[in-house]
Design a protein around this motif. Structure first.
Motif, short mmCIF file in Angstrom:
data_model
loop_
_atom_site.label_atom_id
_atom_site.label_comp_id
_atom_site.label_asym_id
_atom_site.label_seq_id
_atom_site.Cartn_x
_atom_site.Cartn_y
_atom_site.Cartn_z
N THR A 155 100.98 32.78 82.99
CA THR A 155 101.89 32.03 83.87
C THR A 155 102.26 32.80 85.14
OG1 THR A 155 103.78 32.81 82.58
CG2 THR A 155 102.88 30.66 82.02
N LEU A 156 101.59 33.91 85.41
CA LEU A 156 101.70 34.66 86.66
C LEU A 156 103.12 35.14 86.93
CD1 LEU A 156 99.31 32.53 88.94
CD2 LEU A 156 98.74 34.43 87.43
N TYR A 157 103.71 34.67 88.02
CA TYR A 157 104.99 35.19 88.51
C TYR A 157 106.06 34.09 88.43
CZ TYR A 157 101.25 38.13 89.97
OH TYR A 157 100.12 38.89 89.95
N ALA A 158 106.08 33.42 87.29
CA ALA A 158 106.95 32.26 87.07
C ALA A 158 108.32 32.70 86.58
CB ALA A 158 106.31 31.32 86.04
N THR A 159 109.25 31.73 86.58
CA THR A 159 110.55 31.93 85.94
C THR A 159 110.46 31.32 84.55
OG1 THR A 159 111.63 31.80 88.10
CG2 THR A 159 113.04 31.55 86.17
N ASN A 160 109.86 32.05 83.61
CA ASN A 160 109.60 31.49 82.27
C ASN A 160 110.88 31.23 81.48
OD1 ASN A 160 106.84 31.35 82.55
ND2 ASN A 160 106.47 33.38 81.72
N HIS A 161 111.95 31.94 81.82
CA HIS A 161 113.25 31.68 81.18
C HIS A 161 113.65 30.21 81.32
CE1 HIS A 161 117.42 32.65 79.95
NE2 HIS A 161 117.77 31.80 80.89
N LYS A 162 113.21 29.60 82.38
CA LYS A 162 113.57 28.22 82.69
C LYS A 162 112.82 27.20 81.84
CE LYS A 162 113.94 25.55 87.00
NZ LYS A 162 113.68 25.63 88.45
N PHE A 163 111.65 27.59 81.31
CA PHE A 163 110.77 26.61 80.67
C PHE A 163 110.58 26.82 79.16
CE2 PHE A 163 109.28 27.07 85.08
CZ PHE A 163 109.48 25.77 85.51
N TYR A 164 110.58 28.06 78.68
CA TYR A 164 110.14 28.34 77.32
C TYR A 164 111.25 28.91 76.45
CZ TYR A 164 105.90 27.86 80.06
OH TYR A 164 104.94 27.39 80.92
N GLY A 165 112.44 28.35 76.59
CA GLY A 165 113.55 28.76 75.76
C GLY A 165 114.33 29.91 76.35
N PHE A 166 115.66 29.80 76.29
CA PHE A 166 116.53 30.79 76.94
C PHE A 166 116.54 32.13 76.20
CE2 PHE A 166 119.38 27.27 78.91
CZ PHE A 166 118.35 26.97 79.79
N MET A 167 116.05 32.17 74.94
CA MET A 167 116.05 33.43 74.21
C MET A 167 114.86 34.32 74.59
SD MET A 167 117.57 32.38 70.47
CE MET A 167 117.74 34.07 69.92
N ASP A 168 114.03 33.85 75.51
CA ASP A 168 112.99 34.65 76.18
C ASP A 168 111.99 35.27 75.21
OD1 ASP A 168 114.12 34.02 78.59
OD2 ASP A 168 115.20 35.89 78.83
N TYR A 169 111.57 34.49 74.23
CA TYR A 169 110.51 34.97 73.34
C TYR A 169 109.14 34.88 74.00
CZ TYR A 169 113.04 35.87 69.01
OH TYR A 169 113.84 36.43 68.06
N PHE A 170 109.04 34.13 75.09
CA PHE A 170 107.74 33.90 75.71
C PHE A 170 107.82 34.15 77.22
CE2 PHE A 170 108.29 31.07 72.06
CZ PHE A 170 107.33 31.62 71.22
N ILE A 171 108.28 35.35 77.57
CA ILE A 171 108.35 35.75 78.97
C ILE A 171 106.96 36.10 79.50
CG2 ILE A 171 109.19 37.56 80.52
CD1 ILE A 171 111.26 35.50 79.87
N ASN A 172 106.20 36.84 78.70
CA ASN A 172 104.81 37.16 79.03
C ASN A 172 103.95 36.42 78.02
OD1 ASN A 172 102.25 38.31 79.27
ND2 ASN A 172 103.05 40.31 79.83
N VAL A 173 103.48 35.24 78.41
CA VAL A 173 102.86 34.36 77.41
C VAL A 173 101.59 34.96 76.80
CG1 VAL A 173 101.79 32.10 77.06
CG2 VAL A 173 103.91 32.29 78.37
N PRO A 174 100.70 35.60 77.52
CA PRO A 174 99.55 36.19 76.83
C PRO A 174 99.96 37.24 75.81
CG PRO A 174 99.11 36.02 79.16
CD PRO A 174 100.55 35.69 78.98
N ALA A 175 100.81 38.18 76.20
CA ALA A 175 101.21 39.26 75.28
C ALA A 175 102.14 38.74 74.19
CB ALA A 175 101.90 40.37 76.06
#
Length: 423
Positions: free
Chosen positions: A288-308
């Motif tokens: 997801t490159l340089y996205a604000t993943n906190h906004k899309f994949y849950g606020f508990m941030d389990y998926f900040i770096n989706v590949p890893a």
């Protein structure tokens, strides 16, 4: 970049900008103090018998904006800290330059923006400023902007280097070395708009001086809005070279529908990030490159770096969001996420294989109170109900209760320092 900061620096900026009175101009100062208290018991990682953590972090930011006819400038200094992270009576420089850019218009249609700046496009899905994180994200780069007849086109780029050198351009930091993107947006009619984006980022090959792995991400976003109904769709493909040397063949697909019936707003959607099962010849995991993943994949941030964070397995995120705004000053939202791997994972020496893709469900609740345009209060609480498969990608015990709570205050006045009129 960390710099020492004193009020004299701000005074110097004011003195530099203040004499420009030949034409219409405005000078604004925007200070922000944003402390956030957090209770973490399973935030980002499953609990496993440890005690929960409590702390207060804070962003203190000072932004100076200047605008004069065809010229704009911004200087944004910030200090980010955890309360108590420095010994008393010790001078520890910690202020960073978050933004420092100048923009000038070449004509009524074209402008150029140079310096340290935020790149935010298409609802932060691939390029975002990650403002939830206290330090946020910015880039050192160049942006060319064009606007005409309802069409918007931006072309941006950056080239990173550790320091001034006499020879070679080997870059050893864990950032991209080269970034380039092209974004175009067109409003087709009163309800429908479309945007296209192409992003290329390059990373230093570890075994060469000038070699770079280039990754390419490109696709479309559609947005339909008519009174109470809003429909959004995105489709992106990723190609190029992975840092492992393998070719990339991955994709992202998003479908979302929202219905507003005051004071309620209901949103349902699904996001699919492709993944890979094992040692395949190509990399099929979408980044997801340089996205604000906190906004899309849950606020508990389990998926900040989706590949890893998915062991390259990709992610399928189904969600339902309910917003409630009884008055302009109050809002309350509850989000539900259903997380699953896009592909089952093969076993490694340390981690097991998976036969069930279900990772878990998360509930996020946020209460916001807008006391005034300058002061806002936030209260949030989240719970993760992990499936057994979560243990294959995150350390900890899936049967343990995982929760996270936070309280945040944002104090951010906007002060007009000076307004100049044309003579």
């Amino acid at each position: 970049m960390k710099v020492s900061f004193t009020p004299k620096m701000l005074l110097l900026l004011l003195l530099v900008l203040y004499p420009l009175e030949a034409a219409w101009a405005q000078l604004y100062l925007t200070p922000q103090v944003r402390p956030r208290a957090e209770w973490r018991n399973g935030y980002q990682s499953l609990p496993d018998g440890q005690n929960g953590a409590f702390f207060v972090n804070q962003r203190s930011r000072l932004t100076l904006d200047y605008k004069q006819d065809k010229v704009q400038m911004r200087f944004s200094l910030q200090d980010v800290r955890v309360w108590g992270d420095e010994p008393h009576l010790k001078d520890t420089p910690s202020t960073a330059m978050h933004e420092a850019w100048g923009e000038f218009a070449l004509s009524d249609r074209f402008s150029v923006k140079l310096g340290r700046q935020e790149f935010v496009y298409n609802n932060d899905r691939l390029l975002g400023n990650v403002d939830w994180v206290q330090q946020a994200r910015s880039h050192d780069g160049l942006l060319l902007k064009a606007r005409w007849e309802g069409i918007s086109v931006d072309a941006g780029g950056a080239f990173n280097q550790e320091k001034e050198t006499l020879f070679d351009t080997h870059y050893r930091l864990n950032n991209y070395k080269v970034l380039g993107f092209l974004w175009a947006h067109k409003k087709l009619n009163d309800q429908l708009s479309v945007s296209a984006m192409h992003i290329s980022d390059g990373f230093q090959r570890p075994d060469t001086v000038g070699g770079v792995y280039f990754r390419h991400t490109y696709g479309l976003d559609l947005n339909y809005l008519q009174e109470r109904v809003q429909l959004n769709g995105s489709l992106y493909r990723q190609s190029g070279e992975h840092s492992s040397g393998k070719k990339i063949a991955a994709y992202l697909a998003v479908a979302e529908a929202a219905y507003t019936f005051q004071p309620f707003r209901f949103t349902v959607g699904t996001t699919y990030l492709s993944g890979m099962a094992g040692h395949e010849r190509k990399v099929h995991t979408f980044n997801t490159l340089y996205a604000t993943n906190h906004k899309f994949y849950g606020f508990m941030d389990y998926f900040i770096n989706v590949p890893a964070d998915t062991r390259q397995g990709g992610l399928h995120n189904n969600y339902l969001k309910i917003g409630y705004t009884p008055k302009a000053r109050y809002s309350f939202s509850v989000d539900y996420h259903y997380f699953a791997l896009a592909k089952n994972l093969s076993a490694t020496e340390r981690l097991p294989a998976t036969s069930n893709r279900y990772l878990g469900s998360e509930i996020d609740a946020v209460l916001q109170y807008k006391h005034s345009d300058q002061i806002q209060f936030f209260l949030g609480y989240s719970s993760l109900f992990a499936g057994n498969t979560m243990e294959a990608i995150k350390p900890g015990n899936a049967s343990s209760y995982a929760d996270w709570g936070w309280v945040m205050v944002s104090i951010q006045p906007r002060i007009l320092l000076k307004s100049f009129d044309k003579e």
